[in-house]
Design an enzyme around this catalytic site. Structure first.
Site, PDB file in Angstrom:
ATOM      1  N   SER A   1      15.991  -7.243  22.671  1.00  0.00           N
ATOM      2  CA  SER A   1      17.285  -7.874  22.684  1.00  0.00           C
ATOM      3  C   SER A   1      18.416  -7.013  23.270  1.00  0.00           C
ATOM      4  CB  SER A   1      17.664  -8.254  21.253  1.00  0.00           C
ATOM      5  OG  SER A   1      17.805  -7.092  20.450  1.00  0.00           O
TER       6      SER A   1
ATOM      7  N   SER B   1      13.350  -3.819  20.539  1.00  0.00           N
ATOM      8  CA  SER B   1      14.519  -4.166  21.360  1.00  0.00           C
ATOM      9  C   SER B   1      15.182  -3.025  22.120  1.00  0.00           C
ATOM     10  CB  SER B   1      15.572  -4.839  20.507  1.00  0.00           C
ATOM     11  OG  SER B   1      15.215  -6.172  20.317  1.00  0.00           O
TER      12      SER B   1
ATOM     13  N   LYS C   1      25.776  -1.594  22.459  1.00  0.00           N
ATOM     14  CA  LYS C   1      25.299  -2.964  22.230  1.00  0.00           C
ATOM     15  C   LYS C   1      26.281  -3.645  21.288  1.00  0.00           C
ATOM     16  CE  LYS C   1      21.013  -5.232  20.599  1.00  0.00           C
ATOM     17  NZ  LYS C   1      19.638  -4.984  20.115  1.00  0.00           N
TER      18      LYS C   1
HETATM   19  N1  GLN Z   1      11.898  -9.337  20.043  1.00  0.00           N
HETATM   20  C1  GLN Z   1      11.803  -9.076  18.637  1.00  0.00           C
HETATM   21  C2  GLN Z   1      12.460 -10.200  17.869  1.00  0.00           C
HETATM   22  O1  GLN Z   1      12.839 -11.145  18.479  1.00  0.00           O
HETATM   23  C3  GLN Z   1      12.446  -7.770  18.309  1.00  0.00           C
HETATM   24  C4  GLN Z   1      13.909  -7.843  18.358  1.00  0.00           C
HETATM   25  C5  GLN Z   1      14.566  -6.527  18.052  1.00  0.00           C
HETATM   26  O2  GLN Z   1      13.938  -5.474  18.093  1.00  0.00           O
HETATM   27  N2  GLN Z   1      15.826  -6.618  17.701  1.00  0.00           N
HETATM   28  O3  GLN Z   1      12.583 -10.171  16.694  1.00  0.00           O
END
Ligand code: GLN
Length: 488
Positions: free
Chosen positions: A154, A178, A79
């Site tokens: 994400s 994420s 990532k």
């Molecule tokens: N979807 C969650 C957020 O927007 C978690 C994101 C993540 O785990 N990086 O914060």
């Protein structure tokens, strides 16, 4: 045989028996990338030459008759929020578009040590804020199961690359879901380890008390193999836990007899898609048939997890992202006048709307006068949520829920409504607040789209999660079903 469809451990066997070479593998994966990437758009950047060079060194080793490590010669990707020395690391943000780190994250070093071969860096929601990868400043990654749908987020690029067979495995990061939510949306295995088990050194911070790096793989065995490579204490990360790491492959045991599984009823509340609910209930029945003892339980503070997360994560993000000011690194707005306007313009032009929303929420929650009412209160509620888990784990070995309340949604379906988007992490967020490990594994389909089974465990007890996941996998076929994308 299509090499790209195999798991890392299957590829490793082929290398060991000299039925395939490392350069051959890298070429096969790049051929697959050339075939599907136009549709999937998982990558921000490729490191093709570097990968071929590394692979030929592995082939030299094979030619000398040397034995390879379990992940040696295996193509993978990171990532794009993990620092890679000499290779751009952008967080899918305009503000870091031209950032080339002078050092590598510990996990990147560890996998280089293990001999894995990086094919590139993967798209994500900007600074890991989002649940669909639509917040990337660069591209919209598509779900390999249905190109009109999001891959989740994400870590959307990471998950899509594994699901589309563009890599054998990838590393993602999980702050509120994420790794797990996109793993569920794309039908792969995703583990968020215990906080402190995997080094965060060189992971570009979003919310430091919640962020954790973990594996995205095609099966549970690979998940254990990647954990063997990346878990363990790192003196460069002050929150890294000083614990010995086990051999995670020892937990790959096909047996759950007598294991106690709790089903927290709050995770099956309003908003859960009836088909998802059905698939999860079938998975529960399967585990019962295999000998697990299943019982419903209650986690009374679950309803406060989302508001708590959306105070703590933005508060930490507003502090972590203060460093992007156009001075030390990253984007600087041209001709912006005095230094204060330069800060303002660089940040205004460099950050996307979701990141700005989080920074504003966070600075508000931390501001004098509101700190006690919001941030401090959220910290106290976080403790209550953690205590729910402590109590549940007195009675149960693991807890089970859906990973996400729905399967993958369509592009644009939730992007105009941040609250609807935030709710797709309702089952995953409490785990980060408590710092415990959790895994998502494929467990069926709803309307032709993958559904993830979410298993939550005690701190540093990834072993039990792997054991239950492995048992489920050995007794089902879901992980073998591939998206029809680019069928040859
Ligand atoms: N979807 C969650 C957020 O927007 C978690 C994101 C993540 O785990 N990086 O914060």
């Amino acid at each position: 045989m299509d090499l790209t469809q195999l798991t890392a451990h299957e590829l490793s066997d082929l290398l060991a028996s000299r039925e395939a070479g490392a350069v051959e593998l890298v070429k096969a994966f790049f051929a697959r990338i050339d075939q599907v990437e136009e549709d999937v758009k998982a990558f921000n950047i490729f490191t093709r030459d570097r990968a071929l060079e590394q692979a030929s060194k592995v082939d030299d080793k094979l030619a000398r008759g040397e034995e390879l490590g379990p992940l040696e010669g295996i193509p993978m990707a990171f990532k794009d929020n993990m620092c890679t020395k000499g290779v751009p690391t952008t967080c899918s943000s305009k503000i870091l578009k031209s950032f080339v780190p002078p050092y590598s994250a510990t996990v990147v070093e560890q996998l280089a040590q293990a001999g894995s071969i990086m094919l590139g860096k993967l798209n994500m929601d900007e600074f890991a804020m989002g649940s669909s990868t639509e917040n990337s400043a660069f591209a919209k990654t598509c779900n390999p199961w249905d190109l009109e749908r999001v891959p989740g987020g994400s870590s959307g690029g990471a998950v899509a690359s594994v699901s589309a067979d563009e890599v054998a495995f990838a590393l993602g990061s999980d702050t509120g879901g994420s790794i797990r939510q996109p793993a569920a949306f794309c039908g792969v295995v995703g583990l968020k380890p215990t906080y402190g088990y995997v080094s965060r050194f060189g992971l570009i911070a979003f919310a430091s008390s919640l962020d954790q790096i973990g594996p995205l793989t095609k099966d549970v065995t690979d998940c254990a193999l990647v954990m063997n490579a990346i878990a363990g204490h790192d003196p460069k990360d002050s929150t890294s836990a000083p614990v010995d790491k086990p051999d995670f492959t020892k937990s790959l045991i096909n047996d759950v007899k007598g294991l106690r599984i709790g089903i927290p009823r709050e995770y099956f509340g309003a908003g859960i898609d009836p088909e998802v609910d059905k698939v999860i209930r079938q998975a529960i029945t399967k585990l019962e048939e295999l000998g697990a003892v299943v019982e419903e339980c209650s986690m009374p503070h679950t309803e406060y997890a989302m508001p708590t997360y959306y105070l703590i994560a933005p508060a930490e993000c507003s502090s972590n992202l203060a460093r992007y000011d156009g001075v030390s690194y990253g984007y600087r707005a041209p001709e912006s006048g005095d230094i204060v306007s330069m800060f303002k313009k660089s940040r205004a032009e460099g950050f996307g709307p979701e990141v700005k929303r989080r920074i504003m929420l966070g600075t508000y929650a931390l501001s004098s006068g509101y700190y006690d009412a919001y941030y401090l209160k959220a910290l106290k509620v976080r403790t209550l949520i953690k205590q729910d888990f402590d109590q549940a784990f007195e009675k149960f070995d693991i807890l089970l829920s859906p990973t996400a309340p729905t399967p993958a949604f369509k592009f644009g379906e939730k992007s105009a409504n941040p609250l609807a988007m935030y709710l797709s992490d309702i089952c995953t967020v409490p785990v980060n607040l408590a710092g415990i490990p959790a895994i998502s594994i494929p467990c069926g389909f709803a309307g032709g789209l993958p559904v993830g089974l979410h298993l939550m465990g005690k701190a540093f007890d990834e072993g039990t999660l792997l054991r239950v996941s492995y048992t489920f996998e050995q007794n089902t076929e879901f992980h073998k079903v591939k998206p029809s994308l680019g069928v040859k």
